[in-house]
Design a protein around this motif. Sequence first.
Motif, PDB file in Angstrom:
ATOM      1  N   PRO A 272       0.828  -1.459  -0.421  1.00  0.00           N
ATOM      2  CA  PRO A 272      -0.225   0.027  -0.174  1.00  0.00           C
ATOM      3  C   PRO A 272       0.526   0.892   0.001  1.00  0.00           C
ATOM      4  CG  PRO A 272      -0.259  -1.845   2.221  1.00  0.00           C
ATOM      5  CD  PRO A 272       1.116  -1.954   1.199  1.00  0.00           C
ATOM      6  N   VAL A 273       2.023   1.601   0.721  1.00  0.00           N
ATOM      7  CA  VAL A 273       2.899   2.675   0.456  1.00  0.00           C
ATOM      8  C   VAL A 273       3.804   2.715  -0.760  1.00  0.00           C
ATOM      9  CG1 VAL A 273       4.988   3.221   0.881  1.00  0.00           C
ATOM     10  CG2 VAL A 273       4.006   2.315   2.639  1.00  0.00           C
ATOM     11  N   MET A 274       3.943   1.684  -1.530  1.00  0.00           N
ATOM     12  CA  MET A 274       4.086   1.443  -2.756  1.00  0.00           C
ATOM     13  C   MET A 274       2.918   2.644  -3.482  1.00  0.00           C
ATOM     14  SD  MET A 274       5.805  -1.598  -3.940  1.00  0.00           S
ATOM     15  CE  MET A 274       4.929  -1.658  -5.473  1.00  0.00           C
ATOM     16  N   GLY A 275       1.902   1.515  -3.265  1.00  0.00           N
ATOM     17  CA  GLY A 275       0.158   2.408  -3.829  1.00  0.00           C
ATOM     18  C   GLY A 275       0.108   3.880  -3.790  1.00  0.00           C
ATOM     19  N   TYR A 276       0.388   4.655  -2.649  1.00  0.00           N
ATOM     20  CA  TYR A 276       0.640   6.646  -2.411  1.00  0.00           C
ATOM     21  C   TYR A 276       1.227   6.688  -2.826  1.00  0.00           C
ATOM     22  CZ  TYR A 276      -3.595   5.583   1.220  1.00  0.00           C
ATOM     23  OH  TYR A 276      -4.447   4.756   1.324  1.00  0.00           O
ATOM     24  N   GLY A 278       3.723   5.309  -5.354  1.00  0.00           N
ATOM     25  CA  GLY A 278       3.787   6.251  -6.340  1.00  0.00           C
ATOM     26  C   GLY A 278       2.039   7.373  -7.150  1.00  0.00           C
ATOM     27  N   ALA A 279       1.332   7.598  -6.820  1.00  0.00           N
ATOM     28  CA  ALA A 279       0.367   8.866  -6.838  1.00  0.00           C
ATOM     29  C   ALA A 279       0.917   9.671  -6.797  1.00  0.00           C
ATOM     30  CB  ALA A 279      -0.740   8.017  -6.734  1.00  0.00           C
ATOM     31  N   ILE A 280       1.103  10.255  -4.968  1.00  0.00           N
ATOM     32  CA  ILE A 280       2.121  11.020  -5.718  1.00  0.00           C
ATOM     33  C   ILE A 280       2.997  11.862  -5.966  1.00  0.00           C
ATOM     34  CG2 ILE A 280       3.338  12.239  -3.084  1.00  0.00           C
ATOM     35  CD1 ILE A 280       1.379  11.048  -1.356  1.00  0.00           C
ATOM     36  N   GLY A 281       3.738  10.884  -6.318  1.00  0.00           N
ATOM     37  CA  GLY A 281       5.244  10.939  -7.190  1.00  0.00           C
ATOM     38  C   GLY A 281       4.234  11.490  -8.569  1.00  0.00           C
ATOM     39  N   ALA A 282       3.124  10.739  -9.609  1.00  0.00           N
ATOM     40  CA  ALA A 282       3.099  10.897 -10.275  1.00  0.00           C
ATOM     41  C   ALA A 282       2.788  11.972 -10.146  1.00  0.00           C
ATOM     42  CB  ALA A 282       2.154   9.735 -10.687  1.00  0.00           C
ATOM     43  N   ALA A 283       1.764  12.660  -9.194  1.00  0.00           N
ATOM     44  CA  ALA A 283       0.584  14.194  -9.475  1.00  0.00           C
ATOM     45  C   ALA A 283       2.108  14.961  -9.242  1.00  0.00           C
ATOM     46  CB  ALA A 283       0.050  14.082  -8.557  1.00  0.00           C
ATOM     47  N   GLY A 284       3.748  14.743  -8.454  1.00  0.00           N
ATOM     48  CA  GLY A 284       4.213  15.621  -8.453  1.00  0.00           C
ATOM     49  C   GLY A 284       5.311  15.452  -9.584  1.00  0.00           C
ATOM     50  N   ALA A 285       5.253  15.152 -10.245  1.00  0.00           N
ATOM     51  CA  ALA A 285       6.338  14.618 -11.894  1.00  0.00           C
ATOM     52  C   ALA A 285       5.554  15.772 -12.326  1.00  0.00           C
ATOM     53  CB  ALA A 285       6.995  12.957 -12.062  1.00  0.00           C
ATOM     54  N   LEU A 286       4.548  15.284 -12.794  1.00  0.00           N
ATOM     55  CA  LEU A 286       3.712  15.876 -13.815  1.00  0.00           C
ATOM     56  C   LEU A 286       4.075  17.853 -14.123  1.00  0.00           C
ATOM     57  CD1 LEU A 286       0.532  13.926 -14.066  1.00  0.00           C
ATOM     58  CD2 LEU A 286       2.241  14.399 -15.965  1.00  0.00           C
ATOM     59  N   ARG A 287       3.929  18.121 -12.433  1.00  0.00           N
ATOM     60  CA  ARG A 287       3.888  19.604 -11.470  1.00  0.00           C
ATOM     61  C   ARG A 287       5.374  19.676 -12.053  1.00  0.00           C
ATOM     62  NH1 ARG A 287       0.033  21.615  -9.042  1.00  0.00           N
ATOM     63  NH2 ARG A 287       1.103  23.502  -8.263  1.00  0.00           N
ATOM     64  N   LEU A 288       6.122  18.699 -11.987  1.00  0.00           N
ATOM     65  CA  LEU A 288       7.803  19.377 -12.741  1.00  0.00           C
ATOM     66  C   LEU A 288       8.018  19.481 -13.419  1.00  0.00           C
ATOM     67  CD1 LEU A 288       9.401  17.544  -9.430  1.00  0.00           C
ATOM     68  CD2 LEU A 288       9.013  20.505 -10.001  1.00  0.00           C
ATOM     69  N   GLY A 289       7.209  18.809 -14.598  1.00  0.00           N
ATOM     70  CA  GLY A 289       6.713  19.244 -16.464  1.00  0.00           C
ATOM     71  C   GLY A 289       7.744  17.288 -16.052  1.00  0.00           C
ATOM     72  N   ARG A 290       7.763  16.393 -15.820  1.00  0.00           N
ATOM     73  CA  ARG A 290       8.544  15.395 -15.553  1.00  0.00           C
ATOM     74  C   ARG A 290       8.122  13.666 -15.923  1.00  0.00           C
ATOM     75  NH1 ARG A 290      13.296  15.788 -12.615  1.00  0.00           N
ATOM     76  NH2 ARG A 290      13.773  13.268 -13.903  1.00  0.00           N
ATOM     77  N   PRO A 291       7.234  13.870 -17.717  1.00  0.00           N
ATOM     78  CA  PRO A 291       6.380  12.858 -17.822  1.00  0.00           C
ATOM     79  C   PRO A 291       6.958  11.073 -17.777  1.00  0.00           C
ATOM     80  CG  PRO A 291       7.282  14.326 -19.664  1.00  0.00           C
ATOM     81  CD  PRO A 291       7.470  14.800 -18.511  1.00  0.00           C
ATOM     82  N   LEU A 292       7.890  11.398 -18.037  1.00  0.00           N
ATOM     83  CA  LEU A 292       8.300  10.241 -18.126  1.00  0.00           C
ATOM     84  C   LEU A 292       9.078   9.426 -16.491  1.00  0.00           C
ATOM     85  CD1 LEU A 292       9.889   7.625 -18.950  1.00  0.00           C
ATOM     86  CD2 LEU A 292      12.581   8.533 -19.314  1.00  0.00           C
ATOM     87  N   LEU A 293       9.352  10.575 -15.280  1.00  0.00           N
ATOM     88  CA  LEU A 293       9.082  10.232 -13.898  1.00  0.00           C
ATOM     89  C   LEU A 293       7.765   9.919 -13.533  1.00  0.00           C
ATOM     90  CD1 LEU A 293      10.303   9.622 -11.482  1.00  0.00           C
ATOM     91  CD2 LEU A 293      10.294  12.066 -11.044  1.00  0.00           C
ATOM     92  N   ALA A 294       7.098  10.834 -14.032  1.00  0.00           N
ATOM     93  CA  ALA A 294       5.286  10.411 -13.705  1.00  0.00           C
ATOM     94  C   ALA A 294       4.933   9.749 -14.366  1.00  0.00           C
ATOM     95  CB  ALA A 294       4.528  11.718 -14.559  1.00  0.00           C
ATOM     96  N   PHE A 295       5.121   8.685 -15.492  1.00  0.00           N
ATOM     97  CA  PHE A 295       5.114   7.037 -15.997  1.00  0.00           C
ATOM     98  C   PHE A 295       5.376   6.587 -14.884  1.00  0.00           C
ATOM     99  CE2 PHE A 295       4.442   3.991 -19.133  1.00  0.00           C
ATOM    100  CZ  PHE A 295       3.545   3.745 -19.038  1.00  0.00           C
ATOM    101  N   ALA A 296       6.156   6.528 -14.742  1.00  0.00           N
ATOM    102  CA  ALA A 296       7.249   5.121 -13.339  1.00  0.00           C
ATOM    103  C   ALA A 296       6.343   4.879 -12.630  1.00  0.00           C
ATOM    104  CB  ALA A 296       8.680   5.980 -14.001  1.00  0.00           C
TER     105      ALA A 296
END
Length: 382
Positions: A272-276, A278-296
Amino acid sequence: MEIPLGYGLLRFIWWALLGIILIGFAVMDGFDLGIAMLQPFVARRDAERRVLLNVIGPVWEGNQVWFVLGGGAAFAAWPPVYAVSFSGFYLAMFLVLVALILRPAAVAFRSKLEGGAWRRTWDWAFFVAGVVPSLVFGVAFGNLFLGVPFHFDDTLRITYEGGLLGLLNPFGLLSGLVSVAMLAMHGGTFLALKSEGEIAARAARAAGLAAVALMVLFTLAGLWVSLGIDGYVVTSAIHPAAPSNPLAKTVAREAEAWLRNFGIHPWLLLAPVMGYVGAIGAAGALRLGRPLLAFASSGLSVAGVIATAGMSLFPFLLASSSDPKSSLTVWDASSSQTTLFIMLVSVAIFLPIVLAYTAFVFRVLRGKVSLGEVEGNKEGMY
C-alpha cells in the motif's frame, strides 16, 4: 518424472506469477484504457482525438498479450478458479469483451469517413471501451473480498448462485471507482509523455486529479475492508503439498481477517505504501514537467494497489460467500505438480522473449505524436 521443486513451492510461485501477470496487464494495457477514458476531457477537436488514437494505435494489440497471458495462466494453473470465475462472472466478462472489441474498431474505423456523426459515434465507442473494462475489473476485484456465491457438491461439481446485478454492490462499485481512477491516472501520464502542447497539458492535469482521487478512494476502500467486511480464514490444518481438494478444509468468517497477513508480515505494508507513494510521485512529477518519471511512478502505484489486494486475500484465490469451505485457496485449487512445473519452464523461456520484444517495440516507437504530424498525414495515420 522427478520434479525438482516441491508442490507447495510451485503453487506459491504460480500465485506470484498470476499477480505479476495481472500487474503487467494493468501497467501495459491500463494506459490504453486510461487514455480512452480521458478522450472527452483532453481532446477537444478532431485532430486532437486523432493524436490519442495514434498514441495507442501501434501498441494496444501487443499490450493485450498480458490479458491473454492472465486468462491462460488461470486456465492452466488454477482450473477451478477459471471455471468458477469465467462462468459466474460470465455476463461481466461478456461486457468486458464487447468493450475490448469496440476499441480496435474505434481506432481502425473512426477516421475512415469525414462525417461528424460517424466520428462522434466512434469517439463514444472508444470512451466506453476504456470505462467499461476498467470499472468491471475493479468491481470483480472488490467482490473477491466479499466472497462469491458458489459451492461444490460431493463430486466437486460447481454451482454458482449469483448474477451480474449482485456484483454491483456498494463495495464492488467503490472498488470499480478505484480501478477507474488508477487507470485514468496511468493513461494521463502516458499521454503527457507521448503528446505535446495543450493535449499534454490537459492530460497532465487530468492525471493529477485522478491521482488524488485514487488516493482518496483507495483509503476509503481500505477503511471499509478493515471496519466493515468480515474476511475469510482457514480454520483447519492444510498442507501446501496436499492434492487439490477444496472441500478438505474448513473456513470461517472473521472480522479484520483480510488484514491478518499485514500483521504477521509487516513488510507487506510496502505494497500500500507503493500505491500512495507512486500516486504522489506521479502528480508531483507532472507538476515539475517530468512525464517519464510520472509514468514510472504511476506504474509503481498501479503495482502497489494490485499487490495490496492480492496480499490481503492470500491464501484465498476465490472465497465462497454461500459455502465458505468451498472457497478456493492457493493450496487446494491448482493443477498437478507436473503441470505447474512444465508450465513454469515454458514461462521461463517465453516470458523473457515477450519482455524483450515489448522493450524493442517501445524503443522503436519512442518519441512524441505531434498534432502537426497527424494533421499533415490524413492517409498514413489513424
